[in-house]
Design a protein around this motif. Structure first.
Motif, PDB file in Angstrom:
ATOM      1  N   GLY A  36      50.030  37.574  46.399  1.00 39.53           N
ATOM      2  CA  GLY A  36      50.850  38.610  46.011  1.00 39.53           C
ATOM      3  C   GLY A  36      50.192  39.845  45.499  1.00 39.53           C
ATOM      4  O   GLY A  36      50.577  40.949  45.775  1.00 39.53           O
TER       5      GLY A  36
ATOM      6  N   PHE B  33      48.643  41.779  48.328  1.00 39.81           N
ATOM      7  CA  PHE B  33      49.562  42.596  49.130  1.00 39.81           C
ATOM      8  C   PHE B  33      50.035  43.881  48.197  1.00 39.81           C
ATOM      9  O   PHE B  33      49.634  44.977  48.860  1.00 39.81           O
ATOM     10  CB  PHE B  33      50.832  41.680  49.234  1.00 39.81           C
ATOM     11  CG  PHE B  33      51.973  42.310  49.970  1.00 39.81           C
ATOM     12  CD1 PHE B  33      51.654  43.012  51.092  1.00 39.81           C
ATOM     13  CD2 PHE B  33      53.290  42.349  49.741  1.00 39.81           C
ATOM     14  CE1 PHE B  33      52.707  43.684  51.927  1.00 39.81           C
ATOM     15  CE2 PHE B  33      54.322  42.935  50.176  1.00 39.81           C
ATOM     16  CZ  PHE B  33      54.101  43.535  51.456  1.00 39.81           C
ATOM     17  N   TYR B  34      50.095  43.746  46.956  1.00 41.72           N
ATOM     18  CA  TYR B  34      50.180  44.993  46.190  1.00 41.72           C
ATOM     19  C   TYR B  34      49.150  45.940  46.129  1.00 41.72           C
ATOM     20  O   TYR B  34      49.287  47.199  46.243  1.00 41.72           O
ATOM     21  CB  TYR B  34      50.665  44.321  44.681  1.00 41.72           C
ATOM     22  CG  TYR B  34      50.361  45.483  43.484  1.00 41.72           C
ATOM     23  CD1 TYR B  34      51.534  46.571  43.269  1.00 41.72           C
ATOM     24  CD2 TYR B  34      49.625  45.682  42.678  1.00 41.72           C
ATOM     25  CE1 TYR B  34      51.708  47.374  42.450  1.00 41.72           C
ATOM     26  CE2 TYR B  34      49.341  46.482  41.618  1.00 41.72           C
ATOM     27  CZ  TYR B  34      50.309  47.674  41.627  1.00 41.72           C
ATOM     28  OH  TYR B  34      50.252  48.293  40.744  1.00 41.72           O
TER      29      TYR B  34
ATOM     30  N   GLU C 113      56.330  46.579  42.306  1.00 41.78           N
ATOM     31  CA  GLU C 113      55.754  45.582  41.720  1.00 41.78           C
ATOM     32  C   GLU C 113      56.858  44.608  41.457  1.00 41.78           C
ATOM     33  O   GLU C 113      56.503  43.192  41.573  1.00 41.78           O
ATOM     34  CB  GLU C 113      55.267  46.279  40.265  1.00 41.78           C
ATOM     35  CG  GLU C 113      53.926  46.561  40.249  1.00 41.78           C
ATOM     36  CD  GLU C 113      53.681  47.109  38.934  1.00 41.78           C
ATOM     37  OE1 GLU C 113      53.093  48.242  38.588  1.00 41.78           O
ATOM     38  OE2 GLU C 113      54.168  46.767  37.858  1.00 41.78           O
TER      39      GLU C 113
ATOM     40  N   GLU D  37      57.383  42.534  44.374  1.00 44.06           N
ATOM     41  CA  GLU D  37      56.303  41.718  44.596  1.00 44.06           C
ATOM     42  C   GLU D  37      56.269  40.376  43.678  1.00 44.06           C
ATOM     43  O   GLU D  37      56.044  39.282  44.197  1.00 44.06           O
ATOM     44  CB  GLU D  37      54.894  42.308  44.460  1.00 44.06           C
ATOM     45  CG  GLU D  37      53.716  41.543  44.998  1.00 44.06           C
ATOM     46  CD  GLU D  37      53.978  41.145  45.976  1.00 44.06           C
ATOM     47  OE1 GLU D  37      54.117  41.503  47.093  1.00 44.06           O
ATOM     48  OE2 GLU D  37      53.604  39.672  45.874  1.00 44.06           O
ATOM     49  N   ASN D  38      56.811  40.538  42.684  1.00 45.71           N
ATOM     50  CA  ASN D  38      56.799  39.389  41.640  1.00 45.71           C
ATOM     51  C   ASN D  38      57.999  38.309  42.064  1.00 45.71           C
ATOM     52  O   ASN D  38      57.706  37.374  41.914  1.00 45.71           O
ATOM     53  CB  ASN D  38      57.162  39.931  40.129  1.00 45.71           C
ATOM     54  CG  ASN D  38      56.040  40.663  39.524  1.00 45.71           C
ATOM     55  OD1 ASN D  38      54.964  40.389  40.059  1.00 45.71           O
ATOM     56  ND2 ASN D  38      56.323  41.546  38.525  1.00 45.71           N
TER      57      ASN D  38
ATOM     58  N   THR E 259      56.741  36.578  45.118  1.00 46.30           N
ATOM     59  CA  THR E 259      55.588  35.478  44.690  1.00 46.30           C
ATOM     60  C   THR E 259      56.243  34.307  44.160  1.00 46.30           C
ATOM     61  O   THR E 259      56.165  33.282  44.589  1.00 46.30           O
ATOM     62  CB  THR E 259      54.701  36.123  43.574  1.00 46.30           C
ATOM     63  OG1 THR E 259      54.042  37.260  44.247  1.00 46.30           O
ATOM     64  CG2 THR E 259      53.691  35.151  43.418  1.00 46.30           C
TER      65      THR E 259
END
Ligand code: HEM
Length: 216
Positions: free
Chosen positions: A168, A171-172, A190, A193-194, A197
């Motif tokens: 994760g 990737f960010y 963000e 992405e969280n 994950t």
């Protein structure tokens, strides 16, 4: 006598930029692999037969026998490239720690998480790949027996969050570093992405539970 005060600067070779590219490319390849890997392993939730059919397809086409070691190699190359930037000496580590606390910058902390998870993944990931690839064919029953033994359950309960955090954040960082997301869109990305994950960790946990209740 005149003193020569010219400062000689060694010209940059550009090699480190190429190595950065290679680090990003191997990282992106491994992220894609880990997403596919989770889907393949999680196919057991659709039925034991579904996972076995997919596993059989990968072995009949030699993708597991050839692709597996290639993933292992990519994994090691990615580590060797990233290791150039990891502080190994105690003095470097304490400087890194002080700077992280001083800067109050979230992305610096994310980098620390990346370095720590990398070490765990290097060891556990290598053991896992060796175990699975030297015990082909892959079957849902064999995986279930391994996990029901207890040791591998604990092993995966550690490896799973480490991998998903690393993937994760990776990737960010790729998106920030190579300019795919801008300052304005960073916050939204963000959040996305969280959630991604968390979803992958959840799928992994459900899958482990599914392996636990298969009759072996
Ligand atoms: C080289 C190719 C790989 C193959 C063929 C493979 C295969 C498998 C299989 C069959 C399982 C099911 C459990 C078992 O049988 O023990 C599994 C689970 C798992 N693998 Fe891999 N694996 C590979 C690479 C990796 C890598 C590189 C990582 C991360 C470093 C990884 C992380 C995991 C994790 C975290 C689980 C548990 C998934 C869950 O929570 O359900 N695997 N893998």
């Amino acid at each position: 006598m005149a003193i020569d005060t010219t400062i000689y600067v060694k010209p940059h070779s550009g090699i480190s930029a190429y190595l950065d590219w290679l680090q990003m490319l191997t990282g992106a390849g491994l992220i894609l692999f880990m997403w596919s890997h989770m889907m393949l392993v999680a196919s057991v939730n659709l039925g034991v037969g579904v996972m076995n059919t997919i596993a059989h397809f990968f072995e009949a086409t030699y993708m597991a026998q050839v692709g597996g070691p290639m993933i292992g190699l990519t994994f090691l190359v990615h580590f060797a490239l990233a290791a150039r930037k990891i502080p190994y000496r105690t003095k470097e580590q304490s400087t890194m720690w002080k700077h992280s606390k001083m800067l109050h910058h979230k992305d610096t902390w994310l980098w620390v998480v990346q370095a720590v998870t990398a070490m765990v993944i290097l060891i556990l990931g290598s053991i896992h790949m060796w175990t699975v690839l030297t015990d082909l064919p892959i079957t849902a029953e064999k995986s279930a027996a391994r996990i029901q033994g207890g040791f591998w359950l604990v092993f995966y309960l550690i490896l799973l969050p480490m991998v998903e955090l690393h993937v994760g954040i990776g990737f960010y960082r790729i998106a920030v570093k190579w300019g795919f997301i801008k300052r304005k869109t960073r916050k939204g990305f963000e959040g996305f992405e969280n959630i991604l994950t968390a979803i992958f960790i959840l799928i992994g946990l459900v899958t482990l539970w599914r392996f636990m209740i298969i009759d072996v």
